[in-house]
Design a protein around this motif. Structure first.
Motif, mmCIF file in Angstrom:
data_model
loop_
_atom_site.group_PDB
_atom_site.id
_atom_site.type_symbol
_atom_site.label_atom_id
_atom_site.label_comp_id
_atom_site.label_asym_id
_atom_site.label_seq_id
_atom_site.Cartn_x
_atom_site.Cartn_y
_atom_site.Cartn_z
ATOM 1 N N CYS A 43 2.788 12.237 -7.560
ATOM 2 C CA CYS A 43 3.238 12.551 -6.050
ATOM 3 C C CYS A 43 2.216 13.827 -6.053
ATOM 4 O O CYS A 43 1.838 14.206 -6.219
ATOM 5 N N HIS A 52 3.930 7.345 -7.402
ATOM 6 C CA HIS A 52 4.707 6.735 -6.599
ATOM 7 C C HIS A 52 3.778 5.868 -6.518
ATOM 8 O O HIS A 52 2.644 6.041 -6.935
ATOM 9 N N TRP A 63 2.232 11.089 -0.845
ATOM 10 C CA TRP A 63 3.670 11.185 -2.068
ATOM 11 C C TRP A 63 4.477 10.137 -1.974
ATOM 12 O O TRP A 63 5.248 9.516 -1.695
ATOM 13 N N SER A 65 8.010 10.116 -1.642
ATOM 14 C CA SER A 65 9.024 10.379 -0.873
ATOM 15 C C SER A 65 8.690 11.419 0.758
ATOM 16 O O SER A 65 8.223 12.030 0.343
ATOM 17 N N MET A 66 8.591 10.521 1.696
ATOM 18 C CA MET A 66 8.262 11.414 2.906
ATOM 19 C C MET A 66 9.061 12.115 3.396
ATOM 20 O O MET A 66 9.171 13.234 3.958
ATOM 21 N N LYS A 67 10.523 11.738 3.096
ATOM 22 C CA LYS A 67 11.793 11.963 3.183
ATOM 23 C C LYS A 67 12.324 13.512 2.611
ATOM 24 O O LYS A 67 12.079 14.970 2.942
ATOM 25 N N THR A 68 11.625 13.692 1.896
ATOM 26 C CA THR A 68 11.277 15.310 0.492
ATOM 27 C C THR A 68 10.385 15.761 0.299
ATOM 28 O O THR A 68 9.786 16.542 1.326
ATOM 29 N N CYS A 69 9.343 15.566 0.240
ATOM 30 C CA CYS A 69 8.176 15.657 -0.492
ATOM 31 C C CYS A 69 6.465 15.865 0.795
ATOM 32 O O CYS A 69 6.299 17.356 0.344
ATOM 33 N N ASN A 71 7.838 15.682 3.707
ATOM 34 C CA ASN A 71 8.122 16.624 5.008
ATOM 35 C C ASN A 71 7.926 17.736 4.311
ATOM 36 O O ASN A 71 7.438 19.235 5.311
ATOM 37 N N ARG A 72 8.009 18.824 3.426
ATOM 38 C CA ARG A 72 8.302 19.958 2.813
ATOM 39 C C ARG A 72 6.743 19.977 2.949
ATOM 40 O O ARG A 72 6.862 21.877 3.561
#
Length: 88
Positions: A43, A52, A63, A65-69, A71-72
């Motif tokens: 990641c 990933h 990343w 996950s776009m939702k977690t890493c 976006n952060r």
């Protein structure tokens, strides 16, 4: 131990139960690398320990996950730019 299954050569893992998970993990990792060369990578978030499998057409996913890493990191970059933006 190698086994021939029809036309394919497969490896059967034998050993003590406490070492089986590690051996199966290494074989699975190799199989993913062989099927999708250059697509399995860590990641882009330095704080994340996950890997990933990049399924994007351009092979540019960064990343796990776009939702977690994702976006952060995008939020952090935006805050940095906003902090250093000169005021009028």
């Amino acid at each position: 131990m190698p086994e021939i299954d029809g036309v394919a050569l497969r490896w059967r893992v034998c050993g003590p139960p406490e070492r089986m998970l590690a051996a199966e993990l290494v074989l699975s990792w190799y199989e993913v690398q062989a099927r999708h060369p250059g697509r399995l990578r860590p990641c882009g978030n330095a704080e994340c320990r996950l890997f990933h499998l990049d399924r994007s057409r351009a092979n540019t996913a960064r990343w796990c996950s776009m939702k977690t890493c994702g976006n952060r990191l995008k939020a952090r970059r935006h805050q940095e730019r906003a902090r250093h933006r000169p005021t009028s």
